[in-house]
Design a protein around this motif. Structure first.
Motif, PDB file in Angstrom:
ATOM      1  N   UNK A  79      23.080  17.526 -50.796  1.00  0.00           N
ATOM      2  CA  UNK A  79      21.708  17.391 -50.297  1.00  0.00           C
ATOM      3  C   UNK A  79      21.306  15.852 -50.481  1.00  0.00           C
ATOM      4  N   UNK A  80      22.218  14.901 -50.035  1.00  0.00           N
ATOM      5  CA  UNK A  80      21.889  13.820 -48.781  1.00  0.00           C
ATOM      6  C   UNK A  80      22.973  13.375 -47.773  1.00  0.00           C
ATOM      7  N   UNK A  81      21.980  11.878 -47.431  1.00  0.00           N
ATOM      8  CA  UNK A  81      23.393  11.572 -46.820  1.00  0.00           C
ATOM      9  C   UNK A  81      24.809  11.171 -47.369  1.00  0.00           C
ATOM     10  N   UNK A  82      26.064  11.040 -46.845  1.00  0.00           N
ATOM     11  CA  UNK A  82      27.224  11.351 -46.951  1.00  0.00           C
ATOM     12  C   UNK A  82      27.960  11.257 -45.967  1.00  0.00           C
ATOM     13  N   UNK A  83      28.909   9.582 -47.269  1.00  0.00           N
ATOM     14  CA  UNK A  83      29.515   9.533 -46.522  1.00  0.00           C
ATOM     15  C   UNK A  83      31.452  10.223 -46.104  1.00  0.00           C
ATOM     16  N   UNK A  84      31.512  11.160 -45.670  1.00  0.00           N
ATOM     17  CA  UNK A  84      32.491  12.227 -45.916  1.00  0.00           C
ATOM     18  C   UNK A  84      33.935  11.156 -45.387  1.00  0.00           C
ATOM     19  N   UNK A  85      34.398  10.270 -45.202  1.00  0.00           N
ATOM     20  CA  UNK A  85      35.709   9.570 -44.758  1.00  0.00           C
ATOM     21  C   UNK A  85      35.976   8.963 -46.835  1.00  0.00           C
ATOM     22  N   UNK A  86      34.756   8.366 -46.928  1.00  0.00           N
ATOM     23  CA  UNK A  86      35.271   8.129 -48.273  1.00  0.00           C
ATOM     24  C   UNK A  86      34.814   9.636 -49.542  1.00  0.00           C
ATOM     25  N   UNK A 111      38.491  17.951 -61.657  1.00  0.00           N
ATOM     26  CA  UNK A 111      39.162  20.698 -61.951  1.00  0.00           C
ATOM     27  C   UNK A 111      40.650  20.038 -60.452  1.00  0.00           C
ATOM     28  N   UNK A 112      41.660  18.650 -60.965  1.00  0.00           N
ATOM     29  CA  UNK A 112      43.093  18.587 -60.638  1.00  0.00           C
ATOM     30  C   UNK A 112      42.817  20.128 -58.710  1.00  0.00           C
ATOM     31  N   UNK A 113      42.291  19.485 -58.004  1.00  0.00           N
ATOM     32  CA  UNK A 113      42.392  20.352 -57.292  1.00  0.00           C
ATOM     33  C   UNK A 113      41.712  19.461 -56.221  1.00  0.00           C
ATOM     34  N   UNK A 114      42.923  19.339 -54.720  1.00  0.00           N
ATOM     35  CA  UNK A 114      42.121  18.251 -53.447  1.00  0.00           C
ATOM     36  C   UNK A 114      40.639  19.082 -53.471  1.00  0.00           C
ATOM     37  N   UNK A 115      39.752  17.788 -52.871  1.00  0.00           N
ATOM     38  CA  UNK A 115      38.502  18.324 -52.709  1.00  0.00           C
ATOM     39  C   UNK A 115      38.216  17.356 -51.368  1.00  0.00           C
ATOM     40  N   UNK A 116      36.492  18.366 -50.734  1.00  0.00           N
ATOM     41  CA  UNK A 116      36.177  17.288 -49.523  1.00  0.00           C
ATOM     42  C   UNK A 116      34.441  17.653 -50.145  1.00  0.00           C
ATOM     43  N   UNK A 117      33.336  16.243 -49.495  1.00  0.00           N
ATOM     44  CA  UNK A 117      32.500  16.432 -49.464  1.00  0.00           C
ATOM     45  C   UNK A 117      31.764  16.208 -48.245  1.00  0.00           C
ATOM     46  N   UNK A 118      30.547  17.328 -48.246  1.00  0.00           N
ATOM     47  CA  UNK A 118      30.153  16.738 -46.890  1.00  0.00           C
ATOM     48  C   UNK A 118      27.979  16.537 -47.261  1.00  0.00           C
ATOM     49  N   UNK A 119      27.569  17.058 -45.992  1.00  0.00           N
ATOM     50  CA  UNK A 119      26.325  16.912 -46.674  1.00  0.00           C
ATOM     51  C   UNK A 119      25.842  18.625 -46.123  1.00  0.00           C
ATOM     52  N   UNK A 120      25.616  19.342 -46.985  1.00  0.00           N
ATOM     53  CA  UNK A 120      25.268  21.023 -47.508  1.00  0.00           C
ATOM     54  C   UNK A 120      24.510  21.360 -45.766  1.00  0.00           C
ATOM     55  N   UNK A 121      23.495  20.588 -45.187  1.00  0.00           N
ATOM     56  CA  UNK A 121      23.044  21.056 -43.970  1.00  0.00           C
ATOM     57  C   UNK A 121      23.946  21.201 -42.886  1.00  0.00           C
ATOM     58  N   UNK A 122      24.592  19.858 -42.162  1.00  0.00           N
ATOM     59  CA  UNK A 122      25.980  19.829 -41.813  1.00  0.00           C
ATOM     60  C   UNK A 122      27.097  21.279 -42.317  1.00  0.00           C
TER      61      UNK A 122
END
Length: 322
Positions: A79-86, A111-122
């Motif tokens: 729930x905030x600004x997120x740099x998805x590249x990093x 978790x030992x799982x490939x992950x991605x992070x993004x802004x929740x509203x996006x």
């Protein structure tokens, strides 16, 4: 001769809110197979606390399934600004200690799982585009109103994130009639404080006190309950709804003048309420132009999850095919 094996593994989604963590597991066709949610305590709002919740949710969902298959990818919405590249959450004011958090790295290590992070509203806007009322609409804005307030902007069929990841941070927009305020990343914004869930509830309590009403049960009502009362004809609740819808309509008018979207979708725990959608639409219709269609989300609080599943599927398909 060949058939896609959708049960080869699972993909996971985590929606981190200001007060809840909601999660979903899906097969490789994107069909949900398990869901889980848990309320965040104050101690649980730190990055490590949230990861502990996510691990607990994954364990609970996997234990509910008859067949234990590998989780191939997880996407988390912050729930905030997120740099998805990093994979870095730059700031999330409604959580604790979320400044420049390398959340993707933390998730993958824990978790030992490939992950991605993004802004929740996006992610919610991706969900509406893939599965909701915005399916097939190339130019639309998704507005999430819950604990926080934000927007996901789709232009020509693609998510617009901005040069520094802050496109859609509309919670910082000014509110007509309020004193000018500096925009500070680690603080909540003016619009969010007025029409976010806590802002709606503060309006309600203020009006009750002014009317000399100190009923404890009424004082503790949540924003959606207040809007329910407005539909039933409660005069004080109607005033809160009118104030909230007019402030929201002013912001949507500005957004429409900038982007001229075909559709605006109202979502989130507060924003998806039909009373708010109807009242805001009436305000918007007072304008002569820049009049988008206004609709409540068809996915509700699951929009972020469906968007995160879509992102995880895209990441997984790339690895499976290449």
């Amino acid at each position: 001769m060949l058939r896609f094996n959708a049960s080869h593994g699972y993909v996971a989604a985590a929606d981190i809110g200001g007060t809840w963590v909601r999660m979903m597991l899906a097969d490789l066709n994107g069909n949900p197979v398990a869901e889980w949610e848990d309320k965040l305590t104050e101690k649980g709002k730190t990055p490590r606390g949230v990861i502990a919740h996510i691990r607990q949710g994954l364990d609970a969902m996997m234990s509910s399934l008859p067949e234990k298959r590998r989780i191939l990818h997880i996407t988390a919405g912050a729930p905030g600004m997120t740099d998805i590249d990093r994979g870095v959450v730059l700031a999330a004011p409604n959580l604790s200690g979320w400044n420049d958090v390398p959340f993707k790295t933390l998730l993958e290590r824990d978790l030992n799982i490939p992950a991605g992070v993004d802004n929740d509203v996006n992610l919610a806007s991706v969900g509406e585009f893939a599965e909701g009322v915005a399916r097939g609409v190339d130019d639309f804005i998704f507005i999430a109103i819950g604990t926080g307030v934000g927007a996901g902007i789709f232009l020509r069929g693609a998510l617009h994130r901005g040069a520094n990841w802050s496109a859609g941070e509309i919670g910082y927009l000014p509110v007509v009639g309020m004193d000018r305020q500096r925009v500070r990343m680690r603080d909540t914004g003016q619009l969010e404080r007025v029409i976010g869930g806590e802002g709606v509830e503060l309006q309600w309590k203020t009006l009750l006190r002014q009317a000399g009403i100190n009923d404890r049960a009424r004082m503790q009502m949540r924003a959606t309950q207040i809007f329910d009362l407005a539909l039933e004809g409660d005069a004080t609740a109607e005033q809160v709804l009118e104030n909230t819808s007019r402030v929201l309509a002013d912001s949507l008018s500005s957004i429409s003048l900038l982007f001229n979207p075909e559709l605006i979708v109202l979502g989130g725990g507060v924003g998806a309420h039909p009373a708010l959608c109807s009242a805001t639409d009436r305000c918007l219709r007072e304008n002569d132009f820049a009049l988008p269609r206004l609709r409540s989300s068809s996915l509700g609080t699951k929009a972020q999850l469906f968007g995160a599943i879509a992102q995880s599927l895209a990441a997984t398909e790339t690895k499976l095919l290449f």
